[in-house]
Motif scaffolding. Structure first.
Motif, PDB file in Angstrom:
ATOM      1  N   ILE A   1       0.834  -1.206   0.000  1.00 24.67           N
ATOM      2  CA  ILE A   1       0.000   0.000   0.000  1.00 24.67           C
ATOM      3  C   ILE A   1       0.874   1.263   0.000  1.00 24.67           C
ATOM      4  O   ILE A   1       0.627   2.199  -0.762  1.00 24.67           O
ATOM      5  CB  ILE A   1      -0.936   0.015   1.245  1.00 24.67           C
TER       6      ILE A   1
ATOM      7  N   LEU B   1      -7.221  -3.814 -11.486  1.00 25.48           N
ATOM      8  CA  LEU B   1      -6.573  -3.317 -10.280  1.00 25.48           C
ATOM      9  C   LEU B   1      -7.363  -3.732  -9.050  1.00 25.48           C
ATOM     10  O   LEU B   1      -8.580  -3.563  -9.000  1.00 25.48           O
ATOM     11  CB  LEU B   1      -6.489  -1.782 -10.353  1.00 25.48           C
ATOM     12  N   GLY B   2      -6.680  -4.269  -8.069  1.00 26.95           N
ATOM     13  CA  GLY B   2      -7.328  -4.624  -6.817  1.00 26.95           C
ATOM     14  C   GLY B   2      -6.496  -4.170  -5.637  1.00 26.95           C
ATOM     15  O   GLY B   2      -5.273  -4.261  -5.655  1.00 26.95           O
ATOM     16  N   ILE B   3      -7.170  -3.641  -4.612  1.00 31.45           N
ATOM     17  CA  ILE B   3      -6.485  -3.261  -3.374  1.00 31.45           C
ATOM     18  C   ILE B   3      -7.168  -4.059  -2.273  1.00 31.45           C
ATOM     19  O   ILE B   3      -8.300  -3.770  -1.902  1.00 31.45           O
ATOM     20  CB  ILE B   3      -6.623  -1.752  -3.076  1.00 31.45           C
ATOM     21  N   ASP B   4      -6.500  -5.082  -1.784  1.00 33.22           N
ATOM     22  CA  ASP B   4      -7.152  -5.949  -0.787  1.00 33.22           C
ATOM     23  C   ASP B   4      -6.131  -6.951  -0.264  1.00 33.22           C
ATOM     24  O   ASP B   4      -4.936  -6.807  -0.499  1.00 33.22           O
ATOM     25  CB  ASP B   4      -8.352  -6.671  -1.432  1.00 33.22           C
ATOM     26  N   MET B   5      -6.645  -7.989   0.428  1.00 34.58           N
ATOM     27  CA  MET B   5      -5.769  -9.037   0.934  1.00 34.58           C
ATOM     28  C   MET B   5      -5.147  -9.794  -0.250  1.00 34.58           C
ATOM     29  O   MET B   5      -5.808 -10.049  -1.254  1.00 34.58           O
ATOM     30  CB  MET B   5      -6.565 -10.025   1.760  1.00 34.58           C
TER      31      MET B   5
ATOM     32  N   ALA C   1      -7.042 -12.773  -1.717  1.00 34.24           N
ATOM     33  CA  ALA C   1      -8.209 -12.423  -2.520  1.00 34.24           C
ATOM     34  C   ALA C   1      -7.811 -11.951  -3.919  1.00 34.24           C
ATOM     35  O   ALA C   1      -8.467 -12.286  -4.905  1.00 34.24           O
ATOM     36  CB  ALA C   1      -9.026 -11.337  -1.809  1.00 34.24           C
ATOM     37  N   ILE C   2      -6.719 -11.203  -4.016  1.00 32.15           N
ATOM     38  CA  ILE C   2      -6.294 -10.653  -5.309  1.00 32.15           C
ATOM     39  C   ILE C   2      -5.588 -11.721  -6.150  1.00 32.15           C
ATOM     40  O   ILE C   2      -5.893 -11.908  -7.327  1.00 32.15           O
ATOM     41  CB  ILE C   2      -5.303  -9.483  -5.107  1.00 32.15           C
TER      42      ILE C   2
ATOM     43  N   GLY D   1      -8.084 -14.630   3.606  1.00 32.26           N
ATOM     44  CA  GLY D   1      -7.984 -13.959   2.309  1.00 32.26           C
ATOM     45  C   GLY D   1      -8.842 -14.552   1.203  1.00 32.26           C
ATOM     46  O   GLY D   1      -8.394 -14.718   0.084  1.00 32.26           O
TER      47      GLY D   1
ATOM     48  N   GLY E   1     -11.255 -14.361  -1.741  1.00 34.78           N
ATOM     49  CA  GLY E   1     -11.721 -13.351  -2.692  1.00 34.78           C
ATOM     50  C   GLY E   1     -12.959 -13.877  -3.375  1.00 34.78           C
ATOM     51  O   GLY E   1     -14.051 -13.892  -2.807  1.00 34.78           O
TER      52      GLY E   1
END
Lengths: 212, 163
Positions: free
Chosen positions: A85, A149-153, A156-157, B28, B30
Protein backbone atom coordinates in the motif's frame (compact mmCIF):
# COMPACT_ATOMS: atom_id res chain seq x y z
CA UNK A 1 0.87 -34.53 -13.70
CA UNK A 2 3.87 -33.48 -11.68
CA UNK A 3 6.41 -34.39 -14.38
CA UNK A 4 5.12 -31.48 -16.46
CA UNK A 5 6.68 -29.36 -13.77
CA UNK A 6 10.13 -30.84 -13.69
CA UNK A 7 12.30 -28.15 -15.19
CA UNK A 8 15.85 -28.82 -16.24
CA UNK A 9 18.35 -26.27 -15.06
CA UNK A 10 18.64 -25.13 -18.69
CA UNK A 11 14.91 -24.48 -18.84
CA UNK A 12 15.05 -22.70 -15.50
CA UNK A 13 17.81 -20.48 -16.89
CA UNK A 14 15.68 -19.61 -19.91
CA UNK A 15 12.83 -18.58 -17.63
CA UNK A 16 15.19 -16.53 -15.47
CA UNK A 17 16.46 -14.84 -18.61
CA UNK A 18 12.87 -13.96 -19.47
CA UNK A 19 12.51 -12.32 -16.06
CA UNK A 20 15.81 -10.49 -16.57
CA UNK A 21 14.92 -9.15 -19.97
CA UNK A 22 11.29 -8.33 -19.25
CA UNK A 23 11.61 -6.84 -15.79
CA UNK A 24 14.84 -5.13 -16.80
CA UNK A 25 13.05 -3.24 -19.51
CA UNK A 26 10.14 -2.47 -17.17
CA UNK A 27 12.55 -1.19 -14.51
CA UNK A 28 14.09 1.13 -17.10
CA UNK A 29 10.65 2.49 -17.96
CA UNK A 30 9.82 3.02 -14.30
CA UNK A 31 13.09 4.77 -13.69
CA UNK A 32 12.39 7.14 -16.60
CA UNK A 33 8.90 7.75 -15.28
CA UNK A 34 10.07 8.59 -11.76
CA UNK A 35 13.47 10.10 -12.53
CA UNK A 36 15.19 7.66 -10.13
CA UNK A 37 17.48 4.74 -10.54
CA UNK A 38 15.63 1.44 -10.09
CA UNK A 39 17.48 -1.77 -9.24
CA UNK A 40 16.38 -5.19 -10.27
CA UNK A 41 17.11 -8.34 -8.31
CA UNK A 42 17.93 -11.70 -9.84
CA UNK A 43 14.67 -13.35 -10.95
CA UNK A 44 13.33 -16.34 -9.09
CA UNK A 45 11.72 -19.18 -10.96
CA UNK A 46 9.35 -21.00 -8.63
CA UNK A 47 7.15 -24.03 -9.03
CA UNK A 48 4.49 -23.33 -6.46
CA UNK A 49 1.05 -24.54 -5.43
CA UNK A 50 -1.63 -21.88 -5.00
CA UNK A 51 -0.96 -21.36 -1.31
CA UNK A 52 2.76 -20.97 -1.99
CA UNK A 53 2.07 -18.40 -4.71
CA UNK A 54 0.28 -16.27 -2.14
CA UNK A 55 3.12 -16.72 0.35
CA UNK A 56 5.45 -15.23 -2.29
CA UNK A 57 3.69 -11.88 -1.93
CA UNK A 58 3.47 -11.87 1.86
CA UNK A 59 0.73 -14.35 2.79
CA UNK A 60 -3.05 -14.43 2.31
CA UNK A 61 -3.93 -11.49 4.58
CA UNK A 62 -1.15 -9.13 3.49
CA UNK A 63 -2.71 -5.92 2.13
CA UNK A 64 -1.45 -5.40 -1.41
CA UNK A 65 -2.12 -3.39 -4.50
CA UNK A 66 -2.24 -5.85 -7.35
CA UNK A 67 -2.37 -5.04 -11.05
CA UNK A 68 -3.25 -8.00 -13.15
CA UNK A 69 -3.06 -8.44 -16.91
CA UNK A 70 -3.87 -11.31 -19.15
CA UNK A 71 -1.13 -11.99 -21.62
CA UNK A 72 -2.43 -12.80 -25.05
CA UNK A 73 -0.74 -13.87 -28.24
CA UNK A 74 1.57 -16.77 -29.03
CA UNK A 75 2.21 -17.21 -25.33
CA UNK A 76 -0.65 -16.81 -22.87
CA UNK A 77 -0.68 -16.32 -19.15
CA UNK A 78 -1.01 -13.73 -16.43
CA UNK A 79 1.23 -10.85 -15.47
CA UNK A 80 0.82 -9.48 -11.97
CA UNK A 81 2.51 -6.40 -10.57
CA UNK A 82 2.33 -6.40 -6.79
CA UNK A 83 3.27 -3.54 -4.48
CA UNK A 84 2.55 -2.70 -0.84
CA UNK A 85 0.00 0.00 0.00
CA UNK A 86 2.77 2.46 0.97
CA UNK A 87 4.58 1.89 -2.30
CA UNK A 88 1.41 2.43 -4.27
CA UNK A 89 0.95 5.68 -2.34
CA UNK A 90 4.46 6.74 -3.23
CA UNK A 91 3.89 6.01 -6.93
CA UNK A 92 0.66 8.01 -6.96
CA UNK A 93 2.35 10.87 -5.10
CA UNK A 94 5.14 11.00 -7.67
CA UNK A 95 2.84 10.74 -10.66
CA UNK A 96 0.23 13.25 -9.49
CA UNK A 97 2.71 15.63 -7.81
CA UNK A 98 0.67 15.37 -4.64
CA UNK A 99 2.99 14.47 -1.75
CA UNK A 100 0.01 14.41 0.65
CA UNK A 101 -1.76 11.55 -1.08
CA UNK A 102 -2.76 8.63 1.16
CA UNK A 103 -4.46 5.42 0.17
CA UNK A 104 -6.78 4.52 3.06
CA UNK A 105 -10.43 3.76 3.69
CA UNK A 106 -10.99 7.53 3.82
CA UNK A 107 -9.60 8.09 0.35
CA UNK A 108 -12.78 9.14 -1.38
CA UNK A 109 -14.40 9.28 -4.80
CA UNK A 110 -12.43 11.52 -7.11
CA UNK A 111 -9.11 11.16 -5.29
CA UNK A 112 -9.38 7.39 -5.33
CA UNK A 113 -10.35 7.44 -8.98
CA UNK A 114 -7.30 9.50 -9.88
CA UNK A 115 -5.10 7.17 -7.85
CA UNK A 116 -6.56 4.06 -9.48
CA UNK A 117 -6.11 5.49 -12.93
CA UNK A 118 -2.53 6.59 -12.17
CA UNK A 119 -1.69 3.10 -10.92
CA UNK A 120 -3.38 1.45 -13.89
CA UNK A 121 -1.37 3.66 -16.22
CA UNK A 122 1.88 2.73 -14.49
CA UNK A 123 0.81 -0.89 -14.84
CA UNK A 124 0.14 -0.44 -18.55
CA UNK A 125 3.55 1.09 -19.12
CA UNK A 126 5.44 -1.51 -17.10
CA UNK A 127 3.62 -4.53 -18.48
CA UNK A 128 3.97 -3.08 -21.97
CA UNK A 129 7.75 -2.75 -21.48
CA UNK A 130 8.06 -6.24 -20.05
CA UNK A 131 6.16 -7.86 -22.89
CA UNK A 132 7.79 -5.78 -25.62
CA UNK A 133 11.20 -6.92 -24.44
CA UNK A 134 9.94 -10.48 -24.31
CA UNK A 135 8.46 -10.22 -27.81
CA UNK A 136 11.79 -8.99 -29.17
CA UNK A 137 13.68 -11.74 -27.37
CA UNK A 138 11.43 -14.60 -28.46
CA UNK A 139 10.20 -13.26 -31.79
CA UNK A 140 6.69 -14.02 -30.58
CA UNK A 141 3.80 -11.62 -30.55
CA UNK A 142 2.61 -10.84 -26.99
CA UNK A 143 -0.10 -8.41 -25.93
CA UNK A 144 -1.34 -7.33 -22.49
CA UNK A 145 -5.06 -7.04 -21.73
CA UNK A 146 -6.51 -4.00 -20.01
CA UNK A 147 -5.34 -3.71 -16.38
CA UNK A 148 -7.34 -5.13 -13.49
CA UNK A 149 -6.57 -3.32 -10.28
CA UNK A 150 -7.33 -4.62 -6.82
CA UNK A 151 -6.49 -3.26 -3.37
CA UNK A 152 -7.15 -5.95 -0.79
CA UNK A 153 -5.77 -9.04 0.93
CA UNK A 154 -3.15 -10.84 -1.16
CA UNK A 155 -5.13 -14.10 -1.09
CA UNK A 156 -8.21 -12.42 -2.52
CA UNK A 157 -6.29 -10.65 -5.31
CA UNK A 158 -3.79 -13.31 -6.31
CA UNK A 159 -6.32 -16.12 -6.70
CA UNK A 160 -7.85 -14.07 -9.54
CA UNK A 161 -4.61 -14.49 -11.45
CA UNK A 162 -4.62 -18.24 -10.82
CA UNK A 163 -8.18 -18.96 -11.96
CA UNK A 164 -7.25 -19.69 -15.54
CA UNK A 165 -4.44 -22.12 -14.81
CA UNK A 166 -6.32 -23.64 -11.88
CA UNK A 167 -8.64 -25.26 -14.41
CA UNK A 168 -5.71 -27.29 -15.68
CA UNK A 169 -3.35 -27.76 -12.78
CA UNK A 170 -2.72 -27.25 -9.08
CA UNK A 171 0.72 -25.75 -9.61
CA UNK A 172 2.04 -22.61 -11.23
CA UNK A 173 5.46 -21.85 -12.64
CA UNK A 174 6.19 -18.30 -11.67
CA UNK A 175 8.89 -15.98 -12.89
CA UNK A 176 9.18 -13.58 -9.97
CA UNK A 177 11.37 -10.50 -10.33
CA UNK A 178 11.70 -7.91 -7.65
CA UNK A 179 12.60 -4.30 -8.33
CA UNK A 180 13.80 -1.79 -5.77
CA UNK A 181 14.67 1.78 -5.43
CA UNK A 182 17.12 2.27 -2.61
CA UNK A 183 17.57 5.84 -1.53
CA UNK A 184 19.24 7.62 1.29
CA UNK A 185 15.97 9.09 2.40
CA UNK A 186 12.86 7.25 3.50
CA UNK A 187 11.48 7.00 0.01
CA UNK A 188 11.65 3.50 -1.26
CA UNK A 189 9.91 1.40 -3.84
CA UNK A 190 9.67 -2.34 -3.84
CA UNK A 191 7.58 -4.21 -6.31
CA UNK A 192 7.26 -7.66 -7.78
CA UNK A 193 6.62 -8.69 -11.33
CA UNK A 194 5.05 -12.11 -11.40
CA UNK A 195 4.77 -13.66 -14.82
CA UNK A 196 2.67 -16.83 -14.73
CA UNK A 197 2.56 -18.42 -18.20
CA UNK A 198 -0.17 -20.96 -18.92
CA UNK A 199 1.21 -24.53 -18.79
CA UNK A 200 0.91 -25.06 -22.56
CA UNK A 201 3.01 -21.94 -23.21
CA UNK A 202 6.20 -23.43 -21.80
CA UNK A 203 6.73 -25.93 -24.59
CA UNK A 204 6.22 -23.16 -27.16
CA UNK A 205 8.65 -20.98 -25.32
CA UNK A 206 11.33 -23.64 -25.04
CA UNK A 207 10.81 -24.74 -28.63
CA UNK A 208 11.06 -21.20 -29.93
CA UNK A 209 14.23 -20.52 -28.05
CA UNK A 210 15.66 -23.74 -29.45
CA UNK A 211 16.44 -25.43 -26.18
CA UNK A 212 13.52 -27.79 -25.85
CA UNK B 1 -7.19 -24.10 34.47
CA UNK B 2 -7.39 -23.16 30.88
CA UNK B 3 -8.02 -25.31 27.88
CA UNK B 4 -5.71 -24.62 24.98
CA UNK B 5 -7.52 -23.86 21.80
CA UNK B 6 -6.06 -24.56 18.42
CA UNK B 7 -6.95 -22.65 15.30
CA UNK B 8 -6.97 -24.96 12.31
CA UNK B 9 -5.98 -23.25 9.06
CA UNK B 10 -7.57 -24.25 5.77
CA UNK B 11 -5.69 -23.31 2.59
CA UNK B 12 -6.94 -22.85 -0.95
CA UNK B 13 -8.60 -25.92 -2.44
CA UNK B 14 -8.47 -27.59 0.95
CA UNK B 15 -10.95 -29.04 3.44
CA UNK B 16 -10.49 -29.72 7.15
CA UNK B 17 -12.46 -30.72 10.20
CA UNK B 18 -12.39 -29.42 13.77
CA UNK B 19 -13.94 -30.27 17.16
CA UNK B 20 -14.77 -27.79 19.90
CA UNK B 21 -13.13 -25.99 21.62
CA UNK B 22 -10.87 -25.62 18.59
CA UNK B 23 -11.78 -23.22 15.84
CA UNK B 24 -11.25 -23.35 12.09
CA UNK B 25 -10.46 -20.56 9.67
CA UNK B 26 -9.42 -19.61 6.17
CA UNK B 27 -7.62 -16.41 5.16
CA UNK B 28 -7.98 -13.96 2.31
CA UNK B 29 -11.03 -15.31 0.48
CA UNK B 30 -11.72 -13.35 -2.69
CA UNK B 31 -13.92 -14.95 -5.33
CA UNK B 32 -13.38 -18.24 -3.49
CA UNK B 33 -15.96 -19.51 -1.02
CA UNK B 34 -15.53 -20.76 2.51
CA UNK B 35 -18.32 -23.17 3.42
CA UNK B 36 -18.78 -24.40 6.97
CA UNK B 37 -20.86 -27.49 7.74
CA UNK B 38 -21.46 -28.06 11.43
CA UNK B 39 -23.21 -30.32 13.88
CA UNK B 40 -24.22 -28.02 16.70
CA UNK B 41 -24.96 -30.75 19.23
CA UNK B 42 -21.75 -32.69 18.74
CA UNK B 43 -19.49 -29.65 18.32
CA UNK B 44 -17.97 -30.84 15.06
CA UNK B 45 -17.44 -28.56 12.09
CA UNK B 46 -15.72 -28.70 8.73
CA UNK B 47 -14.57 -25.94 6.41
CA UNK B 48 -14.01 -26.13 2.68
CA UNK B 49 -12.25 -23.44 0.62
CA UNK B 50 -13.24 -23.81 -3.02
CA UNK B 51 -11.76 -21.95 -5.96
CA UNK B 52 -14.00 -22.94 -8.87
CA UNK B 53 -17.66 -23.89 -9.33
CA UNK B 54 -17.73 -26.96 -11.51
CA UNK B 55 -15.40 -29.94 -11.80
CA UNK B 56 -16.86 -30.92 -15.18
CA UNK B 57 -15.17 -27.80 -16.60
CA UNK B 58 -11.77 -29.14 -15.62
CA UNK B 59 -9.49 -29.40 -18.62
CA UNK B 60 -7.12 -31.94 -17.18
CA UNK B 61 -7.56 -35.64 -16.51
CA UNK B 62 -6.93 -35.71 -12.79
CA UNK B 63 -8.90 -33.25 -10.73
CA UNK B 64 -8.44 -32.20 -7.16
CA UNK B 65 -11.89 -32.61 -5.64
CA UNK B 66 -11.45 -29.95 -2.97
CA UNK B 67 -10.95 -27.26 -5.61
CA UNK B 68 -14.50 -27.39 -6.97
CA UNK B 69 -17.81 -26.61 -5.27
CA UNK B 70 -19.67 -29.57 -6.79
CA UNK B 71 -17.15 -32.12 -5.54
CA UNK B 72 -15.80 -30.50 -2.35
CA UNK B 73 -19.14 -30.00 -0.59
CA UNK B 74 -20.30 -33.66 -0.79
CA UNK B 75 -16.76 -34.68 0.19
CA UNK B 76 -16.87 -32.41 3.23
CA UNK B 77 -20.23 -33.88 4.26
CA UNK B 78 -18.84 -37.39 4.00
CA UNK B 79 -15.77 -36.53 6.07
CA UNK B 80 -17.98 -35.09 8.79
CA UNK B 81 -20.34 -38.08 8.77
CA UNK B 82 -17.38 -40.40 9.19
CA UNK B 83 -16.57 -38.42 12.34
CA UNK B 84 -20.08 -38.99 13.62
CA UNK B 85 -21.63 -35.66 12.69
CA UNK B 86 -25.36 -35.63 11.92
CA UNK B 87 -28.06 -33.02 11.24
CA UNK B 88 -25.68 -30.56 9.70
CA UNK B 89 -26.28 -26.94 8.92
CA UNK B 90 -24.22 -24.62 6.76
CA UNK B 91 -22.78 -21.12 6.82
CA UNK B 92 -20.91 -19.62 3.91
CA UNK B 93 -18.91 -16.55 2.96
CA UNK B 94 -16.91 -15.27 -0.02
CA UNK B 95 -17.68 -15.05 -3.72
CA UNK B 96 -16.56 -11.44 -4.10
CA UNK B 97 -16.02 -9.75 -7.43
CA UNK B 98 -12.45 -8.56 -6.91
CA UNK B 99 -12.06 -6.67 -10.19
CA UNK B 100 -14.34 -4.46 -12.19
CA UNK B 101 -14.80 -6.66 -15.21
CA UNK B 102 -13.93 -4.89 -18.43
CA UNK B 103 -14.70 -5.94 -21.95
CA UNK B 104 -12.90 -8.84 -23.55
CA UNK B 105 -11.56 -10.33 -20.37
CA UNK B 106 -11.79 -13.81 -19.01
CA UNK B 107 -11.53 -12.71 -15.39
CA UNK B 108 -15.10 -13.86 -15.46
CA UNK B 109 -17.73 -13.26 -12.85
CA UNK B 110 -16.39 -16.23 -11.00
CA UNK B 111 -17.59 -15.07 -7.56
CA UNK B 112 -21.26 -15.28 -8.52
CA UNK B 113 -20.77 -18.65 -10.17
CA UNK B 114 -19.07 -19.98 -7.07
CA UNK B 115 -21.91 -18.76 -4.82
CA UNK B 116 -24.50 -20.46 -7.02
CA UNK B 117 -22.52 -23.67 -7.21
CA UNK B 118 -22.11 -23.94 -3.44
CA UNK B 119 -25.79 -23.18 -2.86
CA UNK B 120 -26.70 -25.82 -5.45
CA UNK B 121 -24.47 -28.44 -3.89
CA UNK B 122 -25.96 -27.76 -0.44
CA UNK B 123 -29.51 -27.89 -1.78
CA UNK B 124 -28.86 -31.27 -3.36
CA UNK B 125 -27.64 -32.57 0.00
CA UNK B 126 -30.62 -31.03 1.84
CA UNK B 127 -28.40 -28.89 4.01
CA UNK B 128 -29.86 -25.62 5.18
CA UNK B 129 -27.82 -22.42 4.87
CA UNK B 130 -28.38 -20.71 8.21
CA UNK B 131 -26.54 -17.54 7.29
CA UNK B 132 -24.18 -16.24 4.65
CA UNK B 133 -22.13 -13.21 3.69
CA UNK B 134 -21.44 -13.45 -0.01
CA UNK B 135 -20.74 -11.23 -3.00
CA UNK B 136 -19.59 -7.64 -2.82
CA UNK B 137 -16.08 -6.65 -3.83
CA UNK B 138 -14.02 -7.13 -0.68
CA UNK B 139 -11.80 -9.99 0.44
CA UNK B 140 -12.67 -11.87 3.63
CA UNK B 141 -10.99 -13.80 6.41
CA UNK B 142 -13.39 -16.12 8.21
CA UNK B 143 -13.25 -18.18 11.39
CA UNK B 144 -15.82 -20.62 12.75
CA UNK B 145 -16.24 -21.54 16.40
CA UNK B 146 -18.10 -24.85 16.93
CA UNK B 147 -18.87 -23.87 20.55
CA UNK B 148 -21.01 -20.90 19.58
CA UNK B 149 -21.72 -21.90 15.94
CA UNK B 150 -20.74 -18.36 14.98
CA UNK B 151 -18.81 -17.50 11.85
CA UNK B 152 -16.73 -14.37 12.31
CA UNK B 153 -15.82 -12.36 9.25
CA UNK B 154 -13.18 -9.72 8.75
CA UNK B 155 -12.82 -7.49 5.72
CA UNK B 156 -10.10 -4.97 4.93
CA UNK B 157 -10.48 -1.78 7.00
CA UNK B 158 -13.61 -3.10 8.70
CA UNK B 159 -14.48 -4.40 12.14
CA UNK B 160 -15.02 -8.08 12.68
CA UNK B 161 -18.66 -9.18 12.67
CA UNK B 162 -20.34 -12.55 13.11
CA UNK B 163 -23.08 -14.33 11.25
Amino acid sequence: MMDVFQLTSFQKDILKEIGNIGAGNAATSLSQLLGHKIDMLVPNVEIADFNEVIELVGGPEQPIVGLMFQVEGEITGVMAIVVDIEEAEYLVQKLTHNPEFRLSEETDGIELEIAMSALSEIGNILTGSYLTALSDFTGMNLQPSVPHLGIDMAGAIMTMGLLEISQVTDYAIIIDTEIRQEERGHEQIRGNFLFIPDPESFQKLFAKLGWS
Amino acid sequence: MSITKTIVNVGIADTKIVRSPNTIRTLGLGSCIGTVLYDERRGIAGLSHILLPDSSQARAGSISEMKYADTAIPQLLEMLQEQGARNMKAKMAGGAQMFQVGKGTSFMRIGDKNIEAVQDALRKLNIKVVSSDVGGNLGRTIEFDPVTSKLSIRKRNQNVFTI
